[in-house]
Design a protein around this motif. Structure first.
Motif, PDB file in Angstrom:
ATOM      1  N   VAL A  90       6.437   7.028   8.530  1.00 18.84           N
ATOM      2  CA  VAL A  90       6.316   6.394   6.975  1.00 18.84           C
ATOM      3  C   VAL A  90       7.331   7.088   6.323  1.00 18.84           C
ATOM      4  O   VAL A  90       7.747   7.936   6.404  1.00 18.84           O
ATOM      5  N   ALA A  91       7.923   5.879   5.469  1.00 16.42           N
ATOM      6  CA  ALA A  91       9.166   6.234   4.600  1.00 16.42           C
ATOM      7  C   ALA A  91       8.851   7.073   3.490  1.00 16.42           C
ATOM      8  O   ALA A  91       7.643   7.023   3.076  1.00 16.42           O
ATOM      9  N   VAL A  92       9.694   8.162   2.914  1.00 20.17           N
ATOM     10  CA  VAL A  92       9.026   8.904   1.830  1.00 20.17           C
ATOM     11  C   VAL A  92      10.129   8.626   0.727  1.00 20.17           C
ATOM     12  O   VAL A  92      11.407   8.468   0.690  1.00 20.17           O
ATOM     13  N   LEU A  93       9.288   8.481  -0.332  1.00 18.80           N
ATOM     14  CA  LEU A  93       9.898   8.192  -1.780  1.00 18.80           C
ATOM     15  C   LEU A  93       9.652   9.539  -2.431  1.00 18.80           C
ATOM     16  O   LEU A  93       8.622   9.834  -2.651  1.00 18.80           O
ATOM     17  N   ALA A  94      10.795  10.171  -2.792  1.00 19.84           N
ATOM     18  CA  ALA A  94      10.528  11.668  -3.460  1.00 19.84           C
ATOM     19  C   ALA A  94      10.687  11.506  -4.737  1.00 19.84           C
ATOM     20  O   ALA A  94      11.580  10.741  -5.354  1.00 19.84           O
ATOM     21  N   GLY A  95      10.108  12.605  -5.787  1.00 19.76           N
ATOM     22  CA  GLY A  95      10.011  12.471  -7.229  1.00 19.76           C
ATOM     23  C   GLY A  95       9.704  13.735  -7.641  1.00 19.76           C
ATOM     24  O   GLY A  95       8.717  14.545  -7.118  1.00 19.76           O
ATOM     25  N   GLY A  96       9.875  14.150  -9.080  1.00 19.37           N
ATOM     26  CA  GLY A  96       9.387  15.345  -9.541  1.00 19.37           C
ATOM     27  C   GLY A  96      10.792  16.193  -9.877  1.00 19.37           C
ATOM     28  O   GLY A  96      11.713  16.131  -9.170  1.00 19.37           O
ATOM     29  N   ALA A  97      10.602  17.103 -10.972  1.00 22.22           N
ATOM     30  CA  ALA A  97      11.473  17.974 -11.326  1.00 22.22           C
ATOM     31  C   ALA A  97      12.379  18.827 -10.435  1.00 22.22           C
ATOM     32  O   ALA A  97      13.429  19.336 -10.539  1.00 22.22           O
ATOM     33  N   ALA A  98      11.319  19.186  -9.385  1.00 18.51           N
ATOM     34  CA  ALA A  98      12.054  20.367  -8.305  1.00 18.51           C
ATOM     35  C   ALA A  98      13.195  19.583  -7.325  1.00 18.51           C
ATOM     36  O   ALA A  98      14.130  20.395  -7.055  1.00 18.51           O
ATOM     37  N   PHE A  99      13.368  18.342  -7.564  1.00 13.16           N
ATOM     38  CA  PHE A  99      14.251  17.664  -6.544  1.00 13.16           C
ATOM     39  C   PHE A  99      15.592  17.403  -7.548  1.00 13.16           C
ATOM     40  O   PHE A  99      16.650  16.934  -6.898  1.00 13.16           O
TER      41      PHE A  99
ATOM     42  N   VAL B   5       5.212   6.610   1.415  1.00 17.49           N
ATOM     43  CA  VAL B   5       4.317   7.592   0.796  1.00 17.49           C
ATOM     44  C   VAL B   5       5.341   8.288  -0.206  1.00 17.49           C
ATOM     45  O   VAL B   5       6.586   8.500  -0.192  1.00 17.49           O
ATOM     46  N   ALA B   6       4.964   8.670  -1.331  1.00 19.52           N
ATOM     47  CA  ALA B   6       5.591   9.040  -2.464  1.00 19.52           C
ATOM     48  C   ALA B   6       5.203  10.635  -2.817  1.00 19.52           C
ATOM     49  O   ALA B   6       4.045  10.789  -3.282  1.00 19.52           O
ATOM     50  N   LEU B   7       5.961  11.487  -2.542  1.00 15.97           N
ATOM     51  CA  LEU B   7       5.764  12.928  -2.685  1.00 15.97           C
ATOM     52  C   LEU B   7       6.307  13.329  -4.027  1.00 15.97           C
ATOM     53  O   LEU B   7       7.453  13.185  -4.234  1.00 15.97           O
ATOM     54  N   SER B   8       5.435  14.145  -4.580  1.00 19.63           N
ATOM     55  CA  SER B   8       5.818  14.687  -5.873  1.00 19.63           C
ATOM     56  C   SER B   8       5.855  16.228  -5.733  1.00 19.63           C
ATOM     57  O   SER B   8       4.965  16.812  -5.159  1.00 19.63           O
ATOM     58  N   CYS B   9       7.016  16.815  -6.395  1.00 24.22           N
ATOM     59  CA  CYS B   9       7.208  18.238  -6.387  1.00 24.22           C
ATOM     60  C   CYS B   9       7.755  18.676  -7.687  1.00 24.22           C
ATOM     61  O   CYS B   9       8.943  18.227  -7.736  1.00 24.22           O
ATOM     62  N   SER B  10       7.320  19.388  -8.364  1.00 19.88           N
ATOM     63  CA  SER B  10       8.041  19.912  -9.746  1.00 19.88           C
ATOM     64  C   SER B  10       8.431  21.330  -9.654  1.00 19.88           C
ATOM     65  O   SER B  10       9.280  21.434 -10.354  1.00 19.88           O
TER      66      SER B  10
ATOM     67  N   LYS C   6       0.785  -1.268   0.021  1.00 20.94           N
ATOM     68  CA  LYS C   6      -0.083  -0.048  -0.132  1.00 20.94           C
ATOM     69  C   LYS C   6       0.894   1.261  -0.104  1.00 20.94           C
ATOM     70  O   LYS C   6       1.847   1.390   0.690  1.00 20.94           O
ATOM     71  N   VAL C   7       0.475   2.294  -0.826  1.00 20.18           N
ATOM     72  CA  VAL C   7       1.475   3.582  -1.118  1.00 20.18           C
ATOM     73  C   VAL C   7       0.313   4.751  -1.142  1.00 20.18           C
ATOM     74  O   VAL C   7      -0.739   4.611  -1.787  1.00 20.18           O
ATOM     75  N   THR C   8       0.622   5.720  -0.432  1.00 19.64           N
ATOM     76  CA  THR C   8      -0.017   6.963  -0.615  1.00 19.64           C
ATOM     77  C   THR C   8       0.930   7.845  -1.561  1.00 19.64           C
ATOM     78  O   THR C   8       2.111   7.991  -1.277  1.00 19.64           O
ATOM     79  N   VAL C   9       0.155   8.315  -2.799  1.00 13.94           N
ATOM     80  CA  VAL C   9       0.861   9.115  -3.707  1.00 13.94           C
ATOM     81  C   VAL C   9       0.282  10.708  -3.554  1.00 13.94           C
ATOM     82  O   VAL C   9      -0.766  10.676  -3.491  1.00 13.94           O
ATOM     83  N   ALA C  10       1.072  11.543  -3.227  1.00 11.85           N
ATOM     84  CA  ALA C  10       0.428  12.947  -3.127  1.00 11.85           C
ATOM     85  C   ALA C  10       1.504  14.009  -3.857  1.00 11.85           C
ATOM     86  O   ALA C  10       2.486  13.776  -3.498  1.00 11.85           O
ATOM     87  N   CYS C  11       0.903  15.319  -4.190  1.00 13.97           N
ATOM     88  CA  CYS C  11       1.737  16.352  -4.315  1.00 13.97           C
ATOM     89  C   CYS C  11       1.772  17.258  -3.189  1.00 13.97           C
ATOM     90  O   CYS C  11       0.902  17.314  -2.388  1.00 13.97           O
ATOM     91  N   VAL C  12       3.096  17.890  -3.068  1.00 11.88           N
ATOM     92  CA  VAL C  12       3.079  18.832  -1.636  1.00 11.88           C
ATOM     93  C   VAL C  12       2.424  19.889  -1.960  1.00 11.88           C
ATOM     94  O   VAL C  12       1.840  20.275  -2.935  1.00 11.88           O
TER      95      VAL C  12
END
Length: 370
Positions: free
Chosen positions: A186-195, A161-166, A108-114
């Motif tokens: 909860v462990a955080v997997l970060a993704g998105g152009a902002a990183f 939780v997968a956090l997206s930030c562009s 189970k994963v939560t995906v959200a934009c900051v």
């Protein structure tokens, strides 16, 4: 013919087929034809193209083209918004196609934009990719306030939780969200152009892991990054040594004053600006505000490339609209005069001016992850 030749021919055929599907989808979204867009992706899946390939090798590249065409001033902003909305509807339709359904259960994963991040499609692509691979996904969408995100994590208990930030200007908010999620266990997997293209800011801000794209993120989760990465990169939210000088805090708190004074001085020095319409004046104020916002983000991360990348991208946008990049220098000069006592701000502004003088353009849009 050898088996290698057969495999190569098959690969070329698939690539050609996907190229054709991309062209068909592009035609549909640019014509604002949602029905044609959905029909295009359904036809591809009916023909045997895997749903994940449709997501990441058709829809995602079309979204990149939408952004590139807007940046080049070949489509209007309203067309860009409409095309993006249709692409989003195409993703939703894909999830309901029989080929896109699975009975597997991986975790189970939560995906959200900051909070403040409105580019939701990259996160949506990840959410659907994970669903296709058997994950139960709670997709919370764009601009999720951190307190609401944490309340959801406590209620749902995801594995990660997968956090997206562009948009790089949202990195301070992303930092707070990363730390809050980790404090909730909860462990955080970060993704998105902002990183950053190399994930430098994900590491700097203490994310447990970073992935450059949806497939890499899915593979990290499948490989069990929870056990191998958890707690390996964490740091307190205030543990960024360069923030001790208070430049970030001071400049961010005086941003409105900086924008107002810069605009007023420009109007007094450039007679033509006095003839601007209310709309033109508003757009100029918005442009100055963006410069200040990215300067603040550069101070938070202490990274010259973040700010210079934005300024070079802005120069490219202006050039595509017939406005010379030299028009950016007066605003940078005036900001520099207001920030004479702030050495890091001066360094960032000087780096941007040098980059603009050299006309080195970034390959990607610093605001988008498409």
């Amino acid at each position: 013919m050898s088996s290698h030749d057969v495999d190569s021919a098959a690969t070329r055929a698939v690539a050609t087929d996907l190229a054709q599907v991309r062209e068909q989808l592009w035609g549909a979204v640019i014509d604002c034809d949602e029905y044609a867009a959905v029909a295009t992706i359904y036809a591809a899946m009916d023909a045997g193209v895997p749903p994940e390939d449709v997501l990441l090798e058709v829809i995602a590249p079309v979204q990149q083209k939408i952004g590139a065409e807007w940046a080049a001033n070949r489509i209007r902003i309203a067309q860009e918004h409409a095309a993006t909305a249709i692409n989003d509807r195409a993703v939703a339709a894909l999830a309901h196609h029989p080929a896109g359904r699975t009975t597997a259960h991986t975790g189970k994963v939560t995906v959200a934009c900051v909070d403040g991040e409105w580019h939701a499609l990259p996160a949506r692509l990840l959410a659907e990719t994970l669903r296709l691979r058997g994950w139960q996904v709670d997709f919370l969408g764009a601009q999720v306030p951190t307190p609401h995100l944490i309340a959801h994590l406590h209620q749902s208990g995801p594995d990660a939780v997968a956090l997206s930030c562009s948009i790089p200007t949202r990195l301070p908010t992303a930092h707070a969200a990363i730390t809050a999620c980790q404090a909730a266990g909860v462990a955080v997997l970060a993704g998105g152009a902002a990183f950053g293209p190399d994930g430098r800011f994900a590491r700097q801000l203490g994310a447990d892991a970073w992935a450059p794209d949806a497939r890499a993120a899915a593979e990290l989760l499948a490989e069990g990054f929870l056990s191998t990465h958890l707690s390996s990169n964490r740091q307190p939210i205030d543990d960024l040594p360069h923030l001790v000088d208070q430049e970030y805090t001071t400049v961010s708190q005086t941003a409105t004053q900086l924008i107002t004074e810069t605009l007023a001085t420009l109007e007094s020095r450039i007679p033509a600006m006095r003839e601007y319409s209310d709309f033109e004046r508003q757009r100029t104020a918005e442009d100055i505000a963006h410069i200040v916002e990215f300067l603040v983000a550069g101070l938070y991360t202490d990274d010259d490339e973040l700010f210079t990348g934005f300024m070079l991208w802005t120069a490219g946008i202006l050039a595509a609209r017939g406005v010379p990049a030299a028009t950016l220098f007066p605003a940078l000069e005036l900001l520099g005069k207001q920030l004479l006592e702030f050495p890091r701000s001066k360094r960032l502004l000087d780096a941007a001016k040098s980059a603009l003088a050299g006309e080195k353009r970034p390959a990607t849009d610093p605001q988008l992850n498409t």
